[in-house]
Structures are given as structure tokens and as C-alpha cells.
Design an enzyme around this catalytic site. Sequence first.
Site, PDB file in Angstrom:
ATOM      1  N   ARG A   1       7.846  17.742 -15.440  1.00 46.88           N
ATOM      2  CA  ARG A   1       8.793  16.866 -15.899  1.00 46.88           C
ATOM      3  C   ARG A   1       9.641  16.354 -14.795  1.00 46.88           C
ATOM      4  O   ARG A   1       9.883  15.442 -14.751  1.00 46.88           O
ATOM      5  CB  ARG A   1       9.318  17.365 -17.454  1.00 46.88           C
ATOM      6  CG  ARG A   1      10.456  16.427 -17.671  1.00 46.88           C
ATOM      7  CD  ARG A   1      11.041  17.093 -19.177  1.00 46.88           C
ATOM      8  NE  ARG A   1      12.118  16.187 -19.680  1.00 46.88           N
ATOM      9  CZ  ARG A   1      13.344  16.656 -20.411  1.00 46.88           C
ATOM     10  NH1 ARG A   1      13.125  17.704 -20.554  1.00 46.88           N
ATOM     11  NH2 ARG A   1      14.128  15.818 -20.812  1.00 46.88           N
TER      12      ARG A   1
ATOM     13  N   ASP B   1       6.413   5.713 -21.258  1.00 45.53           N
ATOM     14  CA  ASP B   1       6.533   5.622 -22.729  1.00 45.53           C
ATOM     15  C   ASP B   1       7.971   4.891 -22.946  1.00 45.53           C
ATOM     16  O   ASP B   1       8.544   4.503 -22.581  1.00 45.53           O
ATOM     17  CB  ASP B   1       6.238   6.911 -23.618  1.00 45.53           C
ATOM     18  CG  ASP B   1       7.325   8.084 -23.251  1.00 45.53           C
ATOM     19  OD1 ASP B   1       8.665   7.784 -23.116  1.00 45.53           O
ATOM     20  OD2 ASP B   1       7.095   8.985 -23.211  1.00 45.53           O
TER      21      ASP B   1
ATOM     22  N   HIS C   1       0.904  -1.028   0.002  1.00 42.23           N
ATOM     23  CA  HIS C   1      -0.028   0.074  -0.065  1.00 42.23           C
ATOM     24  C   HIS C   1       0.998   1.232  -0.099  1.00 42.23           C
ATOM     25  O   HIS C   1       1.691   1.293   0.625  1.00 42.23           O
ATOM     26  CB  HIS C   1      -0.889   0.089   1.215  1.00 42.23           C
ATOM     27  CG  HIS C   1      -1.574   1.352   1.330  1.00 42.23           C
ATOM     28  ND1 HIS C   1      -1.442   1.856   2.562  1.00 42.23           N
ATOM     29  CD2 HIS C   1      -2.694   1.810   0.673  1.00 42.23           C
ATOM     30  CE1 HIS C   1      -2.007   3.161   2.541  1.00 42.23           C
ATOM     31  NE2 HIS C   1      -2.862   3.183   1.596  1.00 42.23           N
TER      32      HIS C   1
ATOM     33  N   TYR D   1       4.022  12.706 -23.582  1.00 38.69           N
ATOM     34  CA  TYR D   1       3.334  12.790 -22.144  1.00 38.69           C
ATOM     35  C   TYR D   1       2.277  11.892 -21.855  1.00 38.69           C
ATOM     36  O   TYR D   1       1.034  12.037 -21.235  1.00 38.69           O
ATOM     37  CB  TYR D   1       2.550  14.170 -22.129  1.00 38.69           C
ATOM     38  CG  TYR D   1       3.620  15.436 -22.433  1.00 38.69           C
ATOM     39  CD1 TYR D   1       4.624  15.887 -21.766  1.00 38.69           C
ATOM     40  CD2 TYR D   1       3.538  16.127 -23.630  1.00 38.69           C
ATOM     41  CE1 TYR D   1       5.700  16.749 -21.793  1.00 38.69           C
ATOM     42  CE2 TYR D   1       4.506  17.036 -23.965  1.00 38.69           C
ATOM     43  CZ  TYR D   1       5.490  17.425 -22.948  1.00 38.69           C
ATOM     44  OH  TYR D   1       6.367  18.236 -23.204  1.00 38.69           O
ATOM     45  N   GLY D   2       2.539  10.471 -22.348  1.00 41.72           N
ATOM     46  CA  GLY D   2       1.879   9.215 -22.033  1.00 41.72           C
ATOM     47  C   GLY D   2       2.084   8.586 -20.694  1.00 41.72           C
ATOM     48  O   GLY D   2       1.490   7.758 -20.379  1.00 41.72           O
TER      49      GLY D   2
END
Length: 145
Positions: A109, A30, A22, A131-132
Site C-alpha cells: 500500500r 478507486d 514514454h 484494491y481496485g
Amino acid sequence: MLINISPVISPDLLYALASMGHGDEIVLADAFYPGSTMSSRCIRADGVKVPDLLDGILRLMNPDDFVKDPVTMMSPVPGDSADPNIEKKYREIIDKYWPDTPPINFIDRFEFYERAKKAYAVVVSGETVKYGCVIIKKGVIPVNI
């Protein structure tokens, strides 16, 4: 093969998900992400897109419901933009399994990179959209499951 586990979930990824506790985080990155540089636990998922990984993972674990931002993405750098359909697609997948999850959080970033270094694991996908990348914080399994 196991029943009801997506075929995009490799044995290494399944082991990592089961080993996470947890509050641990997993990064779905990417194809361009420096996974081996940024993590001591880099799992390859070449050819697999992030939405498929997200769908396979969220059927096995829930985002942390004890924190404000259990799902985080990288904000575009100033002067650049992300395709809004990426966030929309991720949200659809999240809502399919865990509709009470708060809105996706965005960080810059370099903050994303620093947080990713501390993640339990980084999964380098075959995703090529900008930006995936997404970070998911693992929650406690709900008692009504």
C-alpha cells in the site's frame, strides 16, 4: 465526440494520455483514493468503473514493453484480501489489446502511494471494490500500428 474513443475518456483524460511520454505513469484509482492530496494532476471520472477506464485507455496507448512490470496493483494489507476477480478482469482487458504484457505486479500500500505521487496523473474513478487501483506505465507506440 470522437470516433473510436470510449465515452468514458473525458477531454481532460484524453489530453493527459496524449501529453504523457514514454515511461510516464497513470494511476486508475478507486473512489476512496485521496487523488487531490496525492497528485497535482487529479482527473475525476466519477461513476466510471476502473475496468471501463482501463479498456478505454488501453485502446489508445500500450503499456511499456521496455520494463519488467508495466502494470502494477496494490497488494492487500496483511490480514485482508482482495477479490481475485479484479485482477482477472484487468488481465482480460490487458490481453484484449496487449497480450504480450507481463503479469500484473503487486506492491504494498505505502509503496503504491509513493509511486502514485510521482505519476503523471491520477484518475479517481467511481470504483468501490477494495484494491481496485492500478498503475500503468506508458510505452512507445509499436511501429506496426
